[in-house]
Scaffold this active site. Structure first.
Site, short mmCIF file in Angstrom:
data_model
loop_
_atom_site.label_atom_id
_atom_site.label_comp_id
_atom_site.label_asym_id
_atom_site.label_seq_id
_atom_site.Cartn_x
_atom_site.Cartn_y
_atom_site.Cartn_z
N HIS A 1 -0.25 -16.68 -5.30
CA HIS A 1 -1.33 -16.25 -6.28
C HIS A 1 -1.13 -15.74 -7.66
O HIS A 1 -1.91 -15.16 -8.32
CB HIS A 1 -2.25 -15.25 -5.42
CG HIS A 1 -2.88 -15.47 -4.22
ND1 HIS A 1 -3.35 -14.96 -2.97
CD2 HIS A 1 -3.33 -17.13 -3.84
CE1 HIS A 1 -3.89 -15.55 -2.19
NE2 HIS A 1 -3.84 -17.08 -2.48
N THR B 1 0.67 -1.27 0.02
CA THR B 1 -0.16 0.07 0.06
C THR B 1 0.91 1.25 0.01
O THR B 1 0.60 2.27 -0.54
CB THR B 1 -1.06 0.03 1.21
OG1 THR B 1 -0.31 -0.10 2.25
CG2 THR B 1 -2.21 -1.00 1.07
N CYS C 1 -6.62 -14.73 -27.57
CA CYS C 1 -5.20 -15.44 -27.70
C CYS C 1 -4.83 -15.30 -29.26
O CYS C 1 -5.52 -15.79 -30.17
CB CYS C 1 -5.51 -16.91 -27.21
SG CYS C 1 -3.92 -17.64 -27.65
N GLN D 1 1.39 -13.46 -1.22
CA GLN D 1 0.04 -13.59 -1.74
C GLN D 1 -0.05 -12.40 -2.83
O GLN D 1 -1.08 -12.60 -3.53
CB GLN D 1 -0.81 -13.14 -0.79
CG GLN D 1 -1.07 -14.43 0.38
CD GLN D 1 -2.00 -13.84 1.60
OE1 GLN D 1 -3.02 -14.20 1.57
NE2 GLN D 1 -1.28 -13.05 2.48
N ARG E 1 -8.77 -5.46 1.91
CA ARG E 1 -9.69 -5.37 3.00
C ARG E 1 -9.04 -4.38 4.06
O ARG E 1 -9.79 -4.39 5.16
CB ARG E 1 -9.61 -6.69 3.72
CG ARG E 1 -10.02 -7.91 2.96
CD ARG E 1 -10.36 -9.19 3.60
NE ARG E 1 -10.69 -10.36 2.70
CZ ARG E 1 -9.77 -11.09 1.86
NH1 ARG E 1 -8.66 -10.67 1.58
NH2 ARG E 1 -10.36 -11.98 0.95
N ILE F 1 3.60 -0.86 8.46
CA ILE F 1 4.76 -1.61 8.16
C ILE F 1 6.11 -0.87 7.83
O ILE F 1 7.13 -1.26 7.76
CB ILE F 1 4.33 -2.44 6.74
CG1 ILE F 1 3.25 -3.57 7.21
CG2 ILE F 1 5.47 -3.14 6.29
CD1 ILE F 1 2.47 -4.07 6.14
N ASP G 1 2.06 -8.43 -7.75
CA ASP G 1 2.56 -7.09 -8.33
C ASP G 1 3.93 -7.34 -8.57
O ASP G 1 4.58 -6.25 -9.22
CB ASP G 1 2.30 -6.09 -7.31
CG ASP G 1 2.90 -6.14 -5.82
OD1 ASP G 1 3.88 -6.76 -5.63
OD2 ASP G 1 2.16 -5.55 -4.85
N CYS H 1 -5.08 -19.16 -30.53
CA CYS H 1 -6.18 -19.94 -30.89
C CYS H 1 -7.49 -19.23 -30.72
O CYS H 1 -8.45 -19.81 -30.79
CB CYS H 1 -6.44 -21.11 -29.61
SG CYS H 1 -6.61 -20.69 -28.08
P1 NAD Z 1 -5.88 -7.89 2.52
O1 NAD Z 1 -6.34 -6.88 1.78
O2 NAD Z 1 -6.98 -9.04 2.88
O3 NAD Z 1 -5.18 -7.16 3.98
C1 NAD Z 1 -4.42 -6.40 3.85
C2 NAD Z 1 -4.04 -5.98 5.67
O4 NAD Z 1 -2.72 -5.28 5.41
C3 NAD Z 1 -5.04 -5.38 6.09
O5 NAD Z 1 -5.34 -6.15 7.27
C4 NAD Z 1 -4.49 -4.12 6.33
O6 NAD Z 1 -4.85 -3.50 7.68
C5 NAD Z 1 -3.15 -4.08 6.31
N1 NAD Z 1 -2.19 -2.96 5.73
C6 NAD Z 1 -2.50 -2.18 4.79
N2 NAD Z 1 -1.56 -1.27 4.61
C7 NAD Z 1 -0.77 -1.48 5.63
C8 NAD Z 1 0.40 -0.74 6.00
N3 NAD Z 1 0.84 0.06 5.32
N4 NAD Z 1 0.98 -1.00 7.31
C9 NAD Z 1 0.44 -2.21 8.20
N5 NAD Z 1 -0.46 -2.70 7.56
C10 NAD Z 1 -1.09 -2.43 6.35
O7 NAD Z 1 -4.81 -8.55 1.79
P2 NAD Z 1 -4.28 -9.99 1.66
O8 NAD Z 1 -4.36 -10.73 2.75
O9 NAD Z 1 -2.98 -9.94 0.82
O10 NAD Z 1 -5.31 -10.72 0.67
C11 NAD Z 1 -5.66 -10.17 -0.36
C12 NAD Z 1 -5.73 -11.01 -1.78
O11 NAD Z 1 -5.68 -9.90 -2.80
C13 NAD Z 1 -4.36 -11.60 -1.85
O12 NAD Z 1 -4.47 -12.78 -1.96
C14 NAD Z 1 -3.65 -10.96 -2.90
O13 NAD Z 1 -3.48 -12.03 -4.19
C15 NAD Z 1 -4.46 -10.08 -3.64
N6 NAD Z 1 -4.02 -8.70 -3.66
C16 NAD Z 1 -2.93 -8.47 -4.07
C17 NAD Z 1 -2.26 -7.13 -4.11
C18 NAD Z 1 -0.96 -6.76 -4.68
O14 NAD Z 1 -0.19 -7.58 -5.28
N7 NAD Z 1 -0.46 -5.83 -4.03
C19 NAD Z 1 -3.28 -6.09 -4.01
C20 NAD Z 1 -4.54 -6.19 -3.61
C21 NAD Z 1 -5.08 -7.56 -3.40
#
Ligand code: NAD
Length: 251
Positions: A123, A28, A156, A103, A36, A240, A106, A159
């Site tokens: 993922h 983020t 594609c 997960q 979420r 983080i 990106d 195909c």
């Molecule tokens: P999630 O969205 O379920 O949870 C993210 C968590 O990170 C939240 O609890 C939030 O409070 C916390 N968070 C966000 N920014 C933060 C920060 N700066 N400092 C501390 N905490 C922070 O994410 P998830 O558990 O990875 O599940 C989402 C699914 O969506 C995954 O399976 C993933 O594949 C996909 N996804 C990936 C991306 C990406 O690749 N960047 C982005 C969105 C979703």
């Protein structure tokens, strides 16, 4: 009482086989929204979750057109790794990182400098494309160029089948070998570090209790509570970008 940042730094200094599990929260700070968190894609628009299913994608051309528009507009293409990604790279350079299970789709861990073989993308990746007709696989960027040139749902080139990013959508089977590799790594950890994930997506959330059962210390870094906080040895709640460099950097 749960451990403090200083204690976790000492645990990390003493650990030899750290396994990190990263989620959308680590990206983020690079401008890629999570799903979420408070500003998450699904928190702001619960209908978006429906559009993310494989069944809808394969059945409905309008869903695919919307998905291609979203891919073109994704902040991922210009995003840069942040202090959280770099902190995990520092762990690898200190020789402590056994594996990084992510997960995220990106590619920012690799861009930050990890050895690609150490990153387990459970993922998939949005840097790749797969055909649902013939199984062709290729890079994403040339297909995005086709979308920008006017193809709303590019088929594609081999195909004529449906193309999709090489990511695991909801309703799509995971790759068993990749999940097995991740769970195996979790069971070999002496310290398991969960970063920026709500730990609601299975089976990978199960890596936390698996690592715990195998004897690892569990450290959770996340802004919001997770379902596994109770079994963690340390829960560091906050940003983080602030916490991770503080616990991962060497003395
Ligand atoms: P999630 O969205 O379920 O949870 C993210 C968590 O990170 C939240 O609890 C939030 O409070 C916390 N968070 C966000 N920014 C933060 C920060 N700066 N400092 C501390 N905490 C922070 O994410 P998830 O558990 O990875 O599940 C989402 C699914 O969506 C995954 O399976 C993933 O594949 C996909 N996804 C990936 C991306 C990406 O690749 N960047 C982005 C969105 C979703």
């Amino acid at each position: 009482m749960k451990a403090t940042i200083e204690t976790v730094r000492d645990w990390i200094a003493a650990a030899e086989r750290i396994v990190a599990l990263a989620g959308a929260g680590i990206s983020t700070d690079s401008g890629i929204p999570d799903f979420r968190g408070p500003q998450g894609v699904w928190t702001r628009n619960p209908d978006a979750e429906k559009l993310s299913t494989l069944q809808n994608y394969l059945a409905d051309p309008d869903v695919r057109k919307a998905a291609w528009r979203a891919r073109v507009a994704s902040p991922t293409w210009s995003a840069q790794p942040n202090a959280g990604h770099r902190a995990l790279v520092a762990l690898e350079r200190r020789g402590k990182l056994h594996a990084l299970i992510t997960q995220n789709i990106d590619g920012l861990h690799q861009k930050a400098g990890h050895t690609p073989a150490r990153v387990i993308e459970v993922h998939g990746t949005m840097h790749g494309v797969t055909c649902w007709g013939c199984g062709w696989e290729g890079p994403m960027l040339p297909v995005l160029e086709r979308v920008k040139a006017g193809e709303e749902d590019p088929p594609c080139a081999q195909c004529g089948g449906i193309l999709k990013s090489a990511t695991i959508s909801f309703g799509q089977a995971l790759v068993p070998e990749v999940i097995e590799r991740a769970m195996q790594a979790a069971s070999e950890a002496d310290l398991f570090l969960s970063v920026g994930t709500s730990l609601q997506v299975y089976p990978i959330a199960g890596a936390v209790p698996a690592a715990r059962s195998a004897g690892a210390k569990i450290v959770i870094v996340n802004a919001q509570p997770t379902p596994f906080d109770d079994i963690a040895d340390a829960v560091l709640s906050g940003s983080i970008g602030t916490i991770l460099p503080g616990i991962c950097a060497g003395a």
